[in-house]
Design a protein around this motif. Structure first.
Motif, PDB file in Angstrom:
ATOM      1  N   LEU A  26     -29.220  16.170  39.366  1.00 49.06           N
ATOM      2  CA  LEU A  26     -27.751  15.233  39.173  1.00 49.06           C
ATOM      3  C   LEU A  26     -27.793  14.179  39.787  1.00 49.06           C
ATOM      4  O   LEU A  26     -27.104  13.160  39.351  1.00 49.06           O
ATOM      5  CB  LEU A  26     -26.637  16.256  39.875  1.00 49.06           C
ATOM      6  N   ARG A  51     -29.169  11.880  37.278  1.00 49.33           N
ATOM      7  CA  ARG A  51     -28.173  11.668  36.076  1.00 49.33           C
ATOM      8  C   ARG A  51     -26.992  10.718  36.714  1.00 49.33           C
ATOM      9  O   ARG A  51     -26.747   9.700  35.683  1.00 49.33           O
ATOM     10  CB  ARG A  51     -27.780  13.078  35.569  1.00 49.33           C
ATOM     11  N   ALA A  82     -22.228  18.236  34.023  1.00 46.82           N
ATOM     12  CA  ALA A  82     -22.832  19.172  34.694  1.00 46.82           C
ATOM     13  C   ALA A  82     -21.995  20.309  35.105  1.00 46.82           C
ATOM     14  O   ALA A  82     -22.369  21.645  35.182  1.00 46.82           O
ATOM     15  CB  ALA A  82     -23.148  18.597  36.237  1.00 46.82           C
ATOM     16  N   GLY A  96     -26.154  20.535  38.537  1.00 47.85           N
ATOM     17  CA  GLY A  96     -27.550  20.282  38.293  1.00 47.85           C
ATOM     18  C   GLY A  96     -28.611  21.137  38.797  1.00 47.85           C
ATOM     19  O   GLY A  96     -28.170  22.264  39.128  1.00 47.85           O
TER      20      GLY A  96
END
Ligand code: EPS
Length: 403
Positions: A253, A256, A376, A244
């Motif tokens: 991250l 997400r 990621a 991330g």
């Protein structure tokens, strides 16, 4: 943001089946159908599921992307058949039909669904897509689709396991019953131990006492024709530092992961690490202080309030995400609503549904977490083959050692 791992699902709840495509998994990853089916089975288990789970026993068929037990780098595609389709193929038929035919009039399922259930996508979906038959909405909004997310997520899990990353989950609350083992942990072995315990609980809760009470509250909901929600926690251990990024809002991250978890049907709240509980504390109580000792990766923390993510970047501690699921909105108990054709009020009453799907949602949460972490991971380490990804990963590990 362009994802490194792309996936799509398709399929209606009572249609022929579910289809999934996953692109971006490097070649050379060994993969078996058992890896996928094992996860599908976990999703189908759990105290509080309804009659449909007695019909389905999900099984994945790999259509492409794997040869002789290994991924070949091309898009993976998967099919899961709906066993219930045999009872629905005429109702879900793709042929054009005329309503009200003699043979159909006996089966009310041929009639358009005009009574939107509060809490579902029924009404906003019908208005948005101009449907006078809500079946055209509910068939896709149904959580049946999550079977495919779990299938695809199991491949992401399998990929991550090559790099020592483990993802698991457990239920921490159903209705107002809370597990006494729900406080955030910081050490990897603790997670695994609690996870193992949860695996043998009918409600995926590691606390035996709470498990029993959770089953009681589900029984109570069944009796009353009602439903219950709850909270589950997903963890990822062995995640390297640096997945991330802080440099753009959509690369973070935590954001997400929050989207991925929130995108599961009926999820209404997501928190990372200590989450909402941080808001009531002083800063000095919830920061994870930094220590150093000369080992493989020298920097370490004694606490993990951040849930493994700082500034949108993994910090080497386990990732911890918690998600709150609302009670399933299909109830036997009546709820007030309005018919979309007659505009008359009625009381919605439905027979077949799950009473509680929190244990299943926790398995779906693992799948979504795996897909985001794998995305990621591939974004950082790249690689068209597993060998190449490993070389890149090992060189990064060397660099961290020397940092
Ligand atoms: C669901 C309703 C039930 C659940 C279904 C999700 O299905 P049915 O309407 O056929 O009884 O069992 O979940 C699944 C089929 C599954 O595989 O999880 C809903 O309305 O969301």
């Amino acid at each position: 943001m362009i994802n490194s791992l792309i996936f799509l699902t398709a399929g209606e709840s009572h249609g022929k089946g579910l289809i999934g495509i996953l692109e971006g998994i490097p070649s050379g990853l060994s993969l078996s159908l058992e890896d996928i089916d094992k996860e599908l089975k976990r999703r189908q288990a759990g105290y509080g599921r309804g009659g449909r789970m007695k019909i389905e026993s999900d099984h994945a068929e790999i259509i492409s992307g794997v040869r002789w037990g290994k991924t070949i780098g091309s898009p993976l595609s998967i099919l899961i058949e709906n066993k219930d389709w045999k009872n629905w193929h005429e109702i879900m038929s793709q042929e054009s039909r005329v309503m009200g035919q003699e043979s159909e009039s006996k089966d009310p399922r041929f009639l358009p669904v005009t009574r939107p259930r509060p809490g579902h996508a029924d009404l906003p979906g019908a208005l948005k897509y101009d449907h006078k038959d809500i079946r055209n909405i509910l068939e896709r909004s149904s959580a049946r689709e999550t079977a495919m997310r779990v299938a695809i997520g199991s491949i992401a899990k399998r990929f991550l396991s090559e790099f020592g990353i483990t993802i698991g989950s457990y239920v921490t609350q159903i209705g107002n019953v809370k597990s006494q083992k729900s406080e955030s942990r910081s050490q990897n072995p603790e997670f695994i131990e609690i996870f193992k315990k949860a695996e043998s609980s009918p409600v995926r809760c590691p606390d035996d006492n709470a498990s029993k009470k959770m089953m009681e509250i589900i029984d109570e909901a069944v009796q009353k024709g009602d439903t219950v929600g709850g909270i589950f926690e997903v963890f990822a251990t062995g995640v390297p530092v640096g997945l991330g990024s802080h440099i753009q809002w959509d690369k973070r991250l935590d954001g997400r992961l929050a989207q991925a978890l929130m995108g599961i049907q009926a999820i209404k709240g997501v928190e990372i690490g200590a989450g909402f509980r941080m808001a009531e504390k002083f800063g000095s109580e919830v920061m994870d202080e930094i220590f150093y000792q000369k080992t493989e990766f020298g920097f370490y923390r004694q606490t993990n309030h951040a849930g493994g993510i700082e500034g949108g970047i993994t910090n080497g501690m386990p990732i911890i995400i918690r998600a709150a699921m609302k009670p399933i909105p299909t109830l036997r108990k009546s709820l007030r609503s309005v018919d979309i054709i007659t505009k008359e009020p009625f009381e919605a009453a439905y027979e077949r549904s799950d009473t509680c799907a929190v244990p299943a949602a926790s398995v779906i949460g693992e799948a979504m977490t795996a897909l985001i972490v794998a995305d990621a991971f591939i974004e950082k380490f790249g690689g068209d083959s597993i060998g190449e990804t490993k070389r890149n990963f090992d060189s990064y590990a060397e660099y961290l050692k020397e940092f």
